[in-house]
Design a protein around this motif. Structure first.
Motif, PDB file in Angstrom:
ATOM      1  N   GLN A  25       0.836  -1.202   0.000  1.00  0.00           N
ATOM      2  CA  GLN A  25       0.000   0.000   0.000  1.00  0.00           C
ATOM      3  C   GLN A  25       0.872   1.253   0.000  1.00  0.00           C
ATOM      4  N   THR A  26       1.780   1.354   0.971  1.00  0.00           N
ATOM      5  CA  THR A  26       2.682   2.508   1.021  1.00  0.00           C
ATOM      6  C   THR A  26       3.988   2.177   0.302  1.00  0.00           C
ATOM      7  N   ILE A  27       4.557   3.184  -0.352  1.00  0.00           N
ATOM      8  CA  ILE A  27       5.776   2.959  -1.118  1.00  0.00           C
ATOM      9  C   ILE A  27       6.612   4.237  -1.156  1.00  0.00           C
ATOM     10  N   ALA A  28       7.907   4.076  -1.100  1.00  0.00           N
ATOM     11  CA  ALA A  28       8.843   5.185  -1.283  1.00  0.00           C
ATOM     12  C   ALA A  28       9.625   4.926  -2.557  1.00  0.00           C
ATOM     13  N   LEU A  29      10.125   6.001  -3.174  1.00  0.00           N
ATOM     14  CA  LEU A  29      10.872   5.812  -4.420  1.00  0.00           C
ATOM     15  C   LEU A  29      11.879   6.919  -4.633  1.00  0.00           C
ATOM     16  N   CYS A  30      12.904   6.569  -5.381  1.00  0.00           N
ATOM     17  CA  CYS A  30      13.903   7.524  -5.852  1.00  0.00           C
ATOM     18  C   CYS A  30      14.491   6.927  -7.123  1.00  0.00           C
ATOM     19  N   THR A  31      14.341   7.605  -8.240  1.00  0.00           N
ATOM     20  CA  THR A  31      14.850   7.086  -9.496  1.00  0.00           C
ATOM     21  C   THR A  31      16.377   7.058  -9.486  1.00  0.00           C
ATOM     22  N   GLY A  32      16.952   6.279 -10.400  1.00  0.00           N
ATOM     23  CA  GLY A  32      18.404   6.233 -10.549  1.00  0.00           C
ATOM     24  C   GLY A  32      19.090   5.418  -9.476  1.00  0.00           C
ATOM     25  N   GLY A  33      20.200   5.942  -8.965  1.00  0.00           N
ATOM     26  CA  GLY A  33      20.989   5.226  -7.970  1.00  0.00           C
ATOM     27  C   GLY A  33      20.615   5.613  -6.560  1.00  0.00           C
ATOM     28  N   GLY A  34      19.367   5.388  -6.186  1.00  0.00           N
ATOM     29  CA  GLY A  34      18.866   5.814  -4.888  1.00  0.00           C
ATOM     30  C   GLY A  34      18.689   4.707  -3.882  1.00  0.00           C
ATOM     31  N   GLY A  89      20.339   3.739  -1.436  1.00  0.00           N
ATOM     32  CA  GLY A  89      20.697   4.045  -0.054  1.00  0.00           C
ATOM     33  C   GLY A  89      19.549   4.542   0.804  1.00  0.00           C
ATOM     34  N   TYR A  90      18.459   4.947   0.169  1.00  0.00           N
ATOM     35  CA  TYR A  90      17.306   5.451   0.928  1.00  0.00           C
ATOM     36  C   TYR A  90      16.413   4.337   1.474  1.00  0.00           C
ATOM     37  N   ILE A  91      16.725   3.079   1.177  1.00  0.00           N
ATOM     38  CA  ILE A  91      15.851   1.994   1.640  1.00  0.00           C
ATOM     39  C   ILE A  91      15.766   1.960   3.166  1.00  0.00           C
ATOM     40  N   ASP A  92      16.860   2.251   3.850  1.00  0.00           N
ATOM     41  CA  ASP A  92      16.846   2.191   5.315  1.00  0.00           C
ATOM     42  C   ASP A  92      15.934   3.260   5.908  1.00  0.00           C
ATOM     43  N   LEU A  93      15.934   4.447   5.301  1.00  0.00           N
ATOM     44  CA  LEU A  93      15.048   5.509   5.768  1.00  0.00           C
ATOM     45  C   LEU A  93      13.588   5.121   5.543  1.00  0.00           C
ATOM     46  N   ALA A  94      13.311   4.487   4.411  1.00  0.00           N
ATOM     47  CA  ALA A  94      11.947   4.020   4.139  1.00  0.00           C
ATOM     48  C   ALA A  94      11.531   2.958   5.152  1.00  0.00           C
ATOM     49  N   ALA A  95      12.443   2.051   5.471  1.00  0.00           N
ATOM     50  CA  ALA A  95      12.134   0.992   6.440  1.00  0.00           C
ATOM     51  C   ALA A  95      11.884   1.583   7.829  1.00  0.00           C
ATOM     52  N   GLU A  96      12.677   2.566   8.218  1.00  0.00           N
ATOM     53  CA  GLU A  96      12.496   3.212   9.525  1.00  0.00           C
ATOM     54  C   GLU A  96      11.108   3.828   9.661  1.00  0.00           C
ATOM     55  N   GLN A  97      10.539   4.247   8.548  1.00  0.00           N
ATOM     56  CA  GLN A  97       9.229   4.889   8.571  1.00  0.00           C
ATOM     57  C   GLN A  97       8.082   3.893   8.372  1.00  0.00           C
ATOM     58  N   GLY A  98       8.408   2.610   8.356  1.00  0.00           N
ATOM     59  CA  GLY A  98       7.379   1.578   8.276  1.00  0.00           C
ATOM     60  C   GLY A  98       6.712   1.468   6.924  1.00  0.00           C
ATOM     61  N   ILE A  99       7.388   1.869   5.868  1.00  0.00           N
ATOM     62  CA  ILE A  99       6.814   1.828   4.524  1.00  0.00           C
ATOM     63  C   ILE A  99       6.898   0.406   3.970  1.00  0.00           C
ATOM     64  N   ASP A 100       5.895   0.009   3.211  1.00  0.00           N
ATOM     65  CA  ASP A 100       5.792  -1.368   2.735  1.00  0.00           C
ATOM     66  C   ASP A 100       6.845  -1.730   1.704  1.00  0.00           C
ATOM     67  N   ARG A 118      15.558  -7.726   3.505  1.00  0.00           N
ATOM     68  CA  ARG A 118      15.205  -8.946   4.242  1.00  0.00           C
ATOM     69  C   ARG A 118      15.120  -8.711   5.740  1.00  0.00           C
ATOM     70  N   GLU A 119      16.068  -7.958   6.281  1.00  0.00           N
ATOM     71  CA  GLU A 119      16.147  -7.818   7.727  1.00  0.00           C
ATOM     72  C   GLU A 119      15.195  -6.757   8.277  1.00  0.00           C
ATOM     73  N   GLN A 120      14.685  -5.876   7.391  1.00  0.00           N
ATOM     74  CA  GLN A 120      13.776  -4.821   7.840  1.00  0.00           C
ATOM     75  C   GLN A 120      12.364  -4.983   7.289  1.00  0.00           C
ATOM     76  N   ASN A 121      12.136  -6.127   6.619  1.00  0.00           N
ATOM     77  CA  ASN A 121      10.791  -6.493   6.154  1.00  0.00           C
ATOM     78  C   ASN A 121      10.184  -5.422   5.246  1.00  0.00           C
ATOM     79  N   ILE A 122      10.934  -5.041   4.223  1.00  0.00           N
ATOM     80  CA  ILE A 122      10.453  -4.065   3.252  1.00  0.00           C
ATOM     81  C   ILE A 122      10.712  -4.618   1.845  1.00  0.00           C
ATOM     82  N   ASP A 123       9.684  -4.698   1.038  1.00  0.00           N
ATOM     83  CA  ASP A 123       9.847  -5.164  -0.341  1.00  0.00           C
ATOM     84  C   ASP A 123      10.693  -4.166  -1.120  1.00  0.00           C
ATOM     85  N   PHE A 124      11.522  -4.691  -2.025  1.00  0.00           N
ATOM     86  CA  PHE A 124      12.454  -3.831  -2.765  1.00  0.00           C
ATOM     87  C   PHE A 124      12.393  -4.134  -4.254  1.00  0.00           C
TER      88      PHE A 124
END
Length: 250
Positions: free
Chosen positions: A169-178, A180-191, A207-213
């Motif tokens: 339902q919730t998703i974060a994104l950054c085009t290109g070589g982004g 490194g932002y996955i950890d910030l997305a995981a901290e905010q509980g984004i799916d 895998r360790e923060q339960n966020i689809d990538f």
């Protein structure tokens, strides 16, 4: 339009002064003074320059230009051939990096979100002009369903790490070589998190923060901002604009 006026027009649209970047934004290589015909593309590669020469373009407008911080400064080899071709044919090179990523309407993030039916809500970073953004899928999808949608829309199979059983339902994104932002997305509980590239550690973060990538390709995720900018210049200002997509599997 005169070169200086065109450069100011681009700056007015993209507002490069609002964000720190890794390269100069705007005019990078000076060519002829009058600009009528423009070639747009993702990267100022030799192939794009050669295509612009064939098109008899007055200017090339790209997302990835030259003179990156930390790169070798001497103009030799590949850099000499590229810049030499521009100068020999009197072609202007304009480049906009992060300002094109973050533009709320024609930017890379905004255009990719539109294509994939993502409603952007706000920046992922707690600062103005966040490079990464977050929002919601208009229709919740499983990881496999969203991967299939990416493949269909971008004509490229994404690299995935699907670790959740429930729909996205919730998703974060950054085009290109982004990636490194996955950890910030995981901290905010984004799916889920979507970007262009993956690093070795990215999959462990997923895998360790339960966020689809999803890594859908640096080039593939960044085709659409520069294309939209060219379309705006053609529609509103009457330039002759050709978008040339030089294939890149990365």
């Amino acid at each position: 339009m005169q070169r200086q006026e065109f450069n100011q027009l681009l700056n007015d649209i993209l507002k490069p002064h609002n964000i720190k970047d890794f390269c100069p934004n705007g005019l990078q290589v000076e060519g002829k003074n009058e600009i009528k015909k423009i070639v747009t593309g993702v990267t100022a590669s030799q192939a794009l320059i050669d295509a612009a020469i064939d098109e008899q373009a007055d200017a090339i407008l790209v997302h990835h230009g030259y003179f990156w911080k930390g790169e070798s400064q001497p103009i030799t080899g590949m850099k000499k051939r590229r810049i030499g071709a521009l100068l020999a044919n009197d072609i202007n090179l304009f480049a906009y990096h992060l300002p094109l990523d973050i533009h709320p309407e024609i930017g890379n993030n905004a255009q990719l979100a539109k294509l994939l039916d993502i409603e952007i809500q706000e920046g992922l970073e707690p600062v103005a002009n966040s490079v990464a953004v977050k929002g919601r899928l208009k229709t919740a999808l499983s990881g496999d369903e969203f991967a299939s949608k990416i493949a269909k829309v971008l004509n490229r199979e994404p690299l995935t790490s699907l670790v959740r059983s429930s729909k996205i339902q919730t998703i974060a994104l950054c085009t290109g070589g982004g990636q490194g932002y996955i950890d910030l997305a995981a901290e905010q509980g984004i799916d889920a998190y979507l970007t262009g590239e993956a690093s070795e550690q990215t999959i462990h973060s997923s895998r360790e923060q339960n966020i689809d990538f999803f890594a859908a390709g640096h080039h593939a995720t960044e085709r659409y901002g520069i294309k939209a900018l060219g379309e705006l210049l053609a529609l509103e200002y009457g330039f002759e604009v050709s978008f040339i997509d030089i294939d890149n599997p990365v």
